[in-house]
Design an enzyme around this catalytic site. Sequence first.
Site, mmCIF file in Angstrom:
data_model
loop_
_atom_site.group_PDB
_atom_site.id
_atom_site.type_symbol
_atom_site.label_atom_id
_atom_site.label_comp_id
_atom_site.label_asym_id
_atom_site.label_seq_id
_atom_site.Cartn_x
_atom_site.Cartn_y
_atom_site.Cartn_z
ATOM 1 N N SER A 85 -5.821 10.395 8.118
ATOM 2 C CA SER A 85 -6.952 10.014 7.263
ATOM 3 C C SER A 85 -8.024 11.096 7.343
ATOM 4 C CB SER A 85 -7.529 8.693 7.757
ATOM 5 O OG SER A 85 -8.781 8.426 7.155
ATOM 6 N N VAL A 126 -8.352 5.383 -0.665
ATOM 7 C CA VAL A 126 -7.169 4.945 -1.416
ATOM 8 C C VAL A 126 -7.338 3.452 -1.659
ATOM 9 C CG1 VAL A 126 -4.646 4.834 -1.464
ATOM 10 C CG2 VAL A 126 -5.770 6.582 -0.069
ATOM 11 N N GLY A 148 0.790 -1.233 0.000
ATOM 12 C CA GLY A 148 0.000 0.000 0.000
ATOM 13 C C GLY A 148 0.819 1.280 0.000
ATOM 14 N N PRO A 183 -5.510 11.131 3.753
ATOM 15 C CA PRO A 183 -6.168 10.693 2.519
ATOM 16 C C PRO A 183 -7.598 10.218 2.779
ATOM 17 C CG PRO A 183 -4.154 9.416 2.980
ATOM 18 C CD PRO A 183 -4.537 10.132 4.234
ATOM 19 N N GLY A 184 -8.422 10.386 1.755
ATOM 20 C CA GLY A 184 -9.742 9.751 1.742
ATOM 21 C C GLY A 184 -9.586 8.338 1.194
ATOM 22 N N ASP A 233 7.174 -5.324 14.695
ATOM 23 C CA ASP A 233 5.774 -5.167 15.051
ATOM 24 C C ASP A 233 5.688 -3.880 15.882
ATOM 25 O OD1 ASP A 233 3.253 -5.224 16.048
ATOM 26 O OD2 ASP A 233 3.390 -7.210 16.971
ATOM 27 N N VAL A 234 5.134 -2.831 15.283
ATOM 28 C CA VAL A 234 5.156 -1.524 15.965
ATOM 29 C C VAL A 234 4.298 -1.500 17.224
ATOM 30 C CG1 VAL A 234 5.642 -0.209 13.845
ATOM 31 C CG2 VAL A 234 3.262 -0.498 14.592
ATOM 32 N N ASN A 266 3.513 5.147 8.800
ATOM 33 C CA ASN A 266 2.445 4.719 7.891
ATOM 34 C C ASN A 266 1.660 3.529 8.419
ATOM 35 O OD1 ASN A 266 1.134 4.061 5.172
ATOM 36 N ND2 ASN A 266 2.400 2.253 5.561
ATOM 37 N N TYR A 316 -11.931 3.532 14.561
ATOM 38 C CA TYR A 316 -10.936 3.855 13.524
ATOM 39 C C TYR A 316 -10.798 5.378 13.409
ATOM 40 C CZ TYR A 316 -8.588 4.410 9.080
ATOM 41 O OH TYR A 316 -7.698 4.802 8.102
HETATM 42 C C1 8X3 Z 1 -9.270 5.553 5.027
HETATM 43 C C2 8X3 Z 1 -10.352 6.506 4.647
HETATM 44 O O1 8X3 Z 1 -12.825 6.934 4.515
HETATM 45 O O2 8X3 Z 1 -12.111 4.632 4.345
HETATM 46 O O3 8X3 Z 1 -8.452 6.076 6.009
HETATM 47 O O4 8X3 Z 1 -12.027 5.741 6.454
HETATM 48 S S1 8X3 Z 1 -11.889 5.897 5.019
#
Ligand code: 8X3
Length: 257
Positions: free
Chosen positions: A144, A190, A17, A187-188, A64-65, A91, A157
């Site tokens: 995000s 991806v 990714g 980002p939206g 493993d972070v 990331n 999330y």
């Molecule tokens: C990913 C964007 O909109 O799927 O971080 O949560 S979304």
Amino acid sequence: MEQIKGKTVFISGASSGIGRACAESFAAHGARIIISSRKISSLQTFADELGKTYHVEVHPLELDVTSRKAVQTKLESLPPEWKSIDILINNAGLALGMDKLQEGDISDWEAMIDTNVKGLLYLTRTIVPGIIERGGGQVINIGSTAGIAAYPRGAVYCATKAAVKFLSDGLRMDVVDQPVRVTNIQPGMVETNFSNIRFKGDEKKAASVYQGIEALKPEDIADIALYTASVPGHVQICEVTVTPTNQATMGIIHKTS
Ligand code: 8X3
């Protein structure tokens, strides 16, 4: 413009990714890269490919972070020539499940909080003091649009990505007297294995997320990360929000089918 060539860049979650795309784009511009991921097997092949294609040094690191101890010991035991990290790209991150909060799977929550928040903190705490000592550098966090506004069935999330935003903002304040730039890229949609992981291998469900819209590609985000690291040293790009053209917010998406 800042020189990327010769800089040492640490990327978490680099086996696929956005992390993988960042490794490609920074390597293509001559950076030395530490690619880290939980799975060393795919990393070694990727490291060999990057080294061969771009003639740069690449150091694969199984990490493993979510393990505070592992972050500390693995970073301490990097070979001396890999210890001077200039750019940290936080990331590693994931979404798991899409449940109502009151029905959520607690182990999903823990995995998201441990990776997206605690993992980022452990790496930042371990790497940033060295960046300061050596005279500066940059932290690039992959946040995000989910960190800007919550959406139904995504509370945990979204909360972890809101944490990434505030940790970025707070760190920026704490290093304001240092030549350290802090960037949060938000980002939206991806198209990566993000939805596949979120829906635990339900490929149909995962594919339906990106049906009827041209989603962003990991390379689009890597281009932005590279740009933020390439601007002159006195320029700090604090935050970048990026969506596909047909996505305005998480809830307002124009799909053709
Ligand atoms: C990913 C964007 O909109 O799927 O971080 O949560 S979304």
